[in-house]
Design a protein around this motif. Structure first.
Motif, short mmCIF file in Angstrom:
data_model
loop_
_atom_site.label_atom_id
_atom_site.label_comp_id
_atom_site.label_asym_id
_atom_site.label_seq_id
_atom_site.Cartn_x
_atom_site.Cartn_y
_atom_site.Cartn_z
N LEU A 211 -61.42 -5.25 14.92
CA LEU A 211 -60.36 -5.59 15.24
C LEU A 211 -59.76 -6.72 13.88
O LEU A 211 -60.28 -7.28 13.52
CB LEU A 211 -60.37 -6.48 16.61
N HIS A 212 -59.11 -5.68 13.27
CA HIS A 212 -58.37 -6.52 12.39
C HIS A 212 -56.92 -6.60 11.95
O HIS A 212 -56.58 -7.47 11.01
CB HIS A 212 -58.82 -5.03 11.17
N PHE A 213 -56.38 -6.79 12.99
CA PHE A 213 -55.09 -7.50 13.58
C PHE A 213 -55.36 -8.46 13.33
O PHE A 213 -55.08 -9.07 14.60
CB PHE A 213 -54.33 -6.35 13.96
N ILE A 214 -55.27 -9.28 12.00
CA ILE A 214 -56.12 -10.84 12.19
C ILE A 214 -54.77 -11.63 12.50
O ILE A 214 -54.52 -11.42 10.96
CB ILE A 214 -57.14 -11.58 11.56
N GLN A 215 -53.94 -12.75 12.83
CA GLN A 215 -53.38 -13.59 11.87
C GLN A 215 -53.70 -15.14 12.01
O GLN A 215 -53.80 -14.97 13.44
CB GLN A 215 -51.58 -13.54 12.30
N PRO A 216 -53.35 -16.06 11.90
CA PRO A 216 -52.77 -16.03 9.94
C PRO A 216 -54.37 -15.27 8.99
O PRO A 216 -54.74 -16.20 9.53
CB PRO A 216 -52.82 -17.46 9.94
N GLY A 217 -53.37 -14.68 8.31
CA GLY A 217 -54.91 -14.23 7.09
C GLY A 217 -55.83 -14.76 6.60
O GLY A 217 -56.49 -14.58 6.95
N ARG A 218 -55.05 -16.63 6.35
CA ARG A 218 -55.52 -16.62 5.54
C ARG A 218 -57.43 -17.58 5.99
O ARG A 218 -57.66 -18.05 6.08
CB ARG A 218 -55.08 -18.66 4.98
N PHE A 219 -56.93 -17.13 7.14
CA PHE A 219 -58.10 -18.00 8.16
C PHE A 219 -59.69 -17.70 8.11
O PHE A 219 -60.63 -17.91 8.66
CB PHE A 219 -57.68 -17.85 10.11
N VAL A 220 -58.82 -16.72 8.05
CA VAL A 220 -60.44 -15.45 7.83
C VAL A 220 -60.50 -15.15 5.96
O VAL A 220 -62.18 -14.23 5.61
CB VAL A 220 -60.41 -13.72 8.67
N VAL A 309 -52.51 -2.82 11.96
CA VAL A 309 -52.58 -2.88 11.19
C VAL A 309 -52.56 -2.43 9.65
O VAL A 309 -51.55 -2.39 8.89
CB VAL A 309 -53.93 -3.42 10.54
N LEU A 310 -52.34 -1.38 9.66
CA LEU A 310 -51.71 0.01 7.88
C LEU A 310 -50.63 -0.69 8.10
O LEU A 310 -49.99 -0.56 7.44
CB LEU A 310 -53.00 0.94 8.68
N THR A 348 -66.11 18.07 1.78
CA THR A 348 -64.56 18.14 0.54
C THR A 348 -63.61 18.83 1.68
O THR A 348 -62.53 18.70 1.74
CB THR A 348 -64.86 18.54 -0.48
N ASP A 349 -64.26 19.99 2.55
CA ASP A 349 -63.71 20.51 3.82
C ASP A 349 -62.02 19.95 4.17
O ASP A 349 -61.68 20.38 5.12
CB ASP A 349 -64.54 21.92 4.43
N GLN A 350 -63.21 18.96 5.08
CA GLN A 350 -62.93 17.59 5.10
C GLN A 350 -61.28 16.78 5.25
O GLN A 350 -60.40 16.06 5.71
CB GLN A 350 -63.70 16.45 6.23
N LEU A 351 -61.23 16.87 2.87
CA LEU A 351 -60.18 15.58 3.03
C LEU A 351 -58.74 15.96 2.71
O LEU A 351 -58.74 15.00 3.43
CB LEU A 351 -60.05 15.71 1.09
N PRO A 352 -58.38 17.52 3.63
CA PRO A 352 -57.62 17.03 3.54
C PRO A 352 -56.87 16.93 4.91
O PRO A 352 -55.68 15.96 5.32
CB PRO A 352 -56.61 18.47 4.06
N ASN A 353 -57.90 16.66 5.93
CA ASN A 353 -57.51 16.28 7.71
C ASN A 353 -58.06 14.25 7.06
O ASN A 353 -56.60 14.10 8.24
CB ASN A 353 -59.25 16.47 8.07
N LEU A 354 -58.45 13.92 6.44
CA LEU A 354 -58.53 13.01 5.97
C LEU A 354 -57.33 12.52 5.98
O LEU A 354 -56.69 11.57 6.40
CB LEU A 354 -59.50 12.04 5.16
N ILE A 355 -56.75 12.81 5.15
CA ILE A 355 -55.02 12.60 4.02
C ILE A 355 -54.30 12.24 5.59
O ILE A 355 -53.49 11.18 5.50
CB ILE A 355 -54.62 12.89 2.99
N SER A 356 -54.47 13.53 6.52
CA SER A 356 -53.45 13.41 6.99
C SER A 356 -53.65 12.47 8.15
O SER A 356 -52.23 12.20 8.87
CB SER A 356 -53.84 14.90 7.88
N LEU A 357 -54.99 12.11 9.02
CA LEU A 357 -55.05 10.76 9.51
C LEU A 357 -54.75 9.23 9.19
O LEU A 357 -54.41 8.45 9.81
CB LEU A 357 -56.71 10.82 9.59
N MET A 358 -54.40 9.79 7.98
CA MET A 358 -54.03 8.33 7.39
C MET A 358 -52.43 8.27 7.23
O MET A 358 -51.83 7.07 7.86
CB MET A 358 -54.42 8.39 5.16
N ARG A 359 -52.15 9.03 7.51
CA ARG A 359 -50.60 9.64 7.64
C ARG A 359 -50.25 8.63 8.17
O ARG A 359 -49.10 8.42 9.09
CB ARG A 359 -49.86 11.07 6.30
#
Ligand code: GDP
Length: 468
Positions: A211-220, A309-310, A348-359
């Motif tokens: 779980l990365h949504f952490i505030q305040p960021g400096r605490f970690v 987070v992203l 490598t056939d999965q790269l387009p999926n990874l980019i699309s997932l990130m978007r």
């Protein structure tokens, strides 16, 4: 023709043949910043006028525009130096080791000597130098920007709404103690420090659960602020709005509530604003790294958290004229690259999926956000490629597989890691989830000392080609 020549000449005179480009790299801890910067430096240092087979997509390496690259003293002497040599040493160990992650900010400077080989300026045989400052800072610190828009009471309420599922479970120890506190009583510094410590433990536990949504960021990632009173506060998530407002009106100077509010305000003004003022306004180009594969190994909550987070990181670069960041810091970034890292974990056939997932993760519903005057690109890479691709034929069908040394048992394995969802996974995906991305050990470097990579050349092409 004449016009474009004049323009090119003017441009060259205006900026001189020597120029500086400040490239910032960010991402959460373990998103791959250290590996990325090590590889980027390595790819550039290994540009050789005779053989640039390691960078097929980077034109300036191929058409002999780049004459040579070296590391030189960085411009900001108060920032830690990026430990490139140490990282290469780790990769050269037997067996090779992953470089140690950087914490906090670090910086390095490269001088890239070049001579134009194309365009009208090539007739002037002048050589120039591009000074490339590479600066990295933790993405965790960027998660704090919205605090500048929230009062302590508002922030407490927002944190309350996040406290669900796993987070709620992990918060119990700290929360039980906070509930017993009389917030209008005179503060006891030792008790406050202990509660802040408990809150920090809770934040680290969240991180350990993906779980990365952490505030305040400096605490970690406190760096030089470790144990400083400026990091000794926490939100009040057990009170409702009217209880919070009542405290706001009635709590006296020196009470827990007042001190917590003052520390929060001080943190916002000095730590958060200070960071943006010092570094953010000087960046020319920004790379944001995201490991979108690891959260798929965890849970739906971890994945949704990653999305939050992203989107938060992304909103830092979403410069509407009225945006908070624009109003406060007038950033000047002209190119922005979002990169899904560790792409050698998939075929490598999965790269387009990874980019699309990130978007999808970055932009709710895949909508295209507006960036005023910023050239934006999305890609997937492996900075330090730890696996090789294999093609296996089974029943006449081609199946792509990966081979590498698995980190958990140090065994060489050949496996098909599964397909990456191209859209945000739904409930069904999590029920049938058969995702298991292994970690791999780095491969030994060969005699050329060039780090094996996947698509670092396309990153260099996007970030540097117009400056050479
Ligand atoms: P930082 O905390 O953002 O600096 O992240 P690092 O660069 O230290 O990366 C964290 C870990 O991710 C490394 O120790 C590796 O295990 C893994 N990693 C990073 N980059 C790559 C990559 O390109 N390929 C693979 N297979 N693993 C990577």
């Amino acid at each position: 023709m004449l016009y474009s020549f004049r323009k090119e000449l003017n441009d060259a005179i205006n900026r001189g043949f020597d120029r500086t480009l400040r490239l910032a790299v960010t991402g959460l801890s373990r998103s791959g910043k250290t590996a990325f910067i090590t590889s980027l430096i390595n790819q550039l240092l290994n540009i050789d006028r005779n053989d640039n087979n390691h960078l097929p997509l980077f034109e300036a390496a191929h058409n002999n525009t780049i004459i040579g690259v070296k590391r030189i003293a960085q411009s900001d002497l108060s920032v830690s130096r990026f430990d490139y040599e140490g990282n290469i040493q780790a990769l050269n160990e037997i067996p090779p080791q992953w470089p140690k992650s950087t914490e906090g900010v670090s910086e390095t400077r490269l001088a890239i000597r070049y001579q134009r080989q194309s365009g009208l300026m090539r007739h002037f045989k002048e050589k120039g130098t591009l000074y490339l400052d590479i600066f990295d800072y933790p993405g965790e610190w960027l998660l704090d920007l919205p605090l500048l828009n929230l009062s302590y009471v508002q922030w407490s309420q927002q944190q309350q709404s996040l406290l669900q599922g796993k987070r709620q479970e992990l918060a119990q120890n700290w929360l039980e103690k906070v509930k017993k506190l009389d917030l209008s009583a005179v503060v006891n510094e030792d008790i406050l420090a202990q509660l802040a410590k408990d809150y920090t433990v809770f934040l680290f536990d969240c991180k350990a659960e993906g779980l990365h949504f952490i505030q305040p960021g400096r605490f970690v990632l406190p760096r030089e602020l470790e144990n400083a009173p400026i990091l000794q506060f926490f939100p009040l998530v057990h009170l409702n709005q009217s209880q919070l407002l009542q405290l706001q009106q009635n709590a006296k100077e020196g009470s827990y509530f007042k001190v917590l509010t003052q520390r929060y305000d001080y943190y916002c003004q000095h730590v958060v604003k200070g960071f943006y003022h010092r570094y953010f306004s000087t960046i020319d180009r920004q790379v944001v790294l995201a490991d979108c594969l690891t959260p798929l190994n965890y849970s739906q909550q971890a994945f949704l958290d990653m999305q939050q987070v992203l989107q938060q990181l992304f909103s830092n670069f979403h410069y509407g004229k009225r945006s908070l960041i624009h109003r406060l810091f007038s950033p000047r970034i002209d190119k922005l690259m979002f990169i899904a890292t560790k792409a050698d974990h998939i075929t490598t056939d999965q790269l387009p999926n990874l980019i699309s997932l990130m978007r999808q993760l970055l932009q709710e519903g895949g909508r295209h956000a507006e960036y005023e005057g910023i050239d934006t690109e999305y890609t997937a890479i492996a900075a330090i490629r730890a696996t090789k691709q294999w093609m296996i034929k089974q029943d006449g069908k081609r199946i792509y597989a990966l081979q590498g040394i698995r980190s958990s048992d140090k065994q060489q394995v050949t496996l098909y890691p599964g397909s990456v969802p191209s859209r945000l996974p739904n409930k069904q995906f999590w029920q049938n989830q058969n995702f298991e991305f292994d970690q791999f050990e780095p491969q030994p470097l060969d005699n050329s000392s060039v780090i094996p990579h996947l698509r670092m050349d396309s990153v260099l092409q996007f970030l540097l080609s117009d400056k050479l």
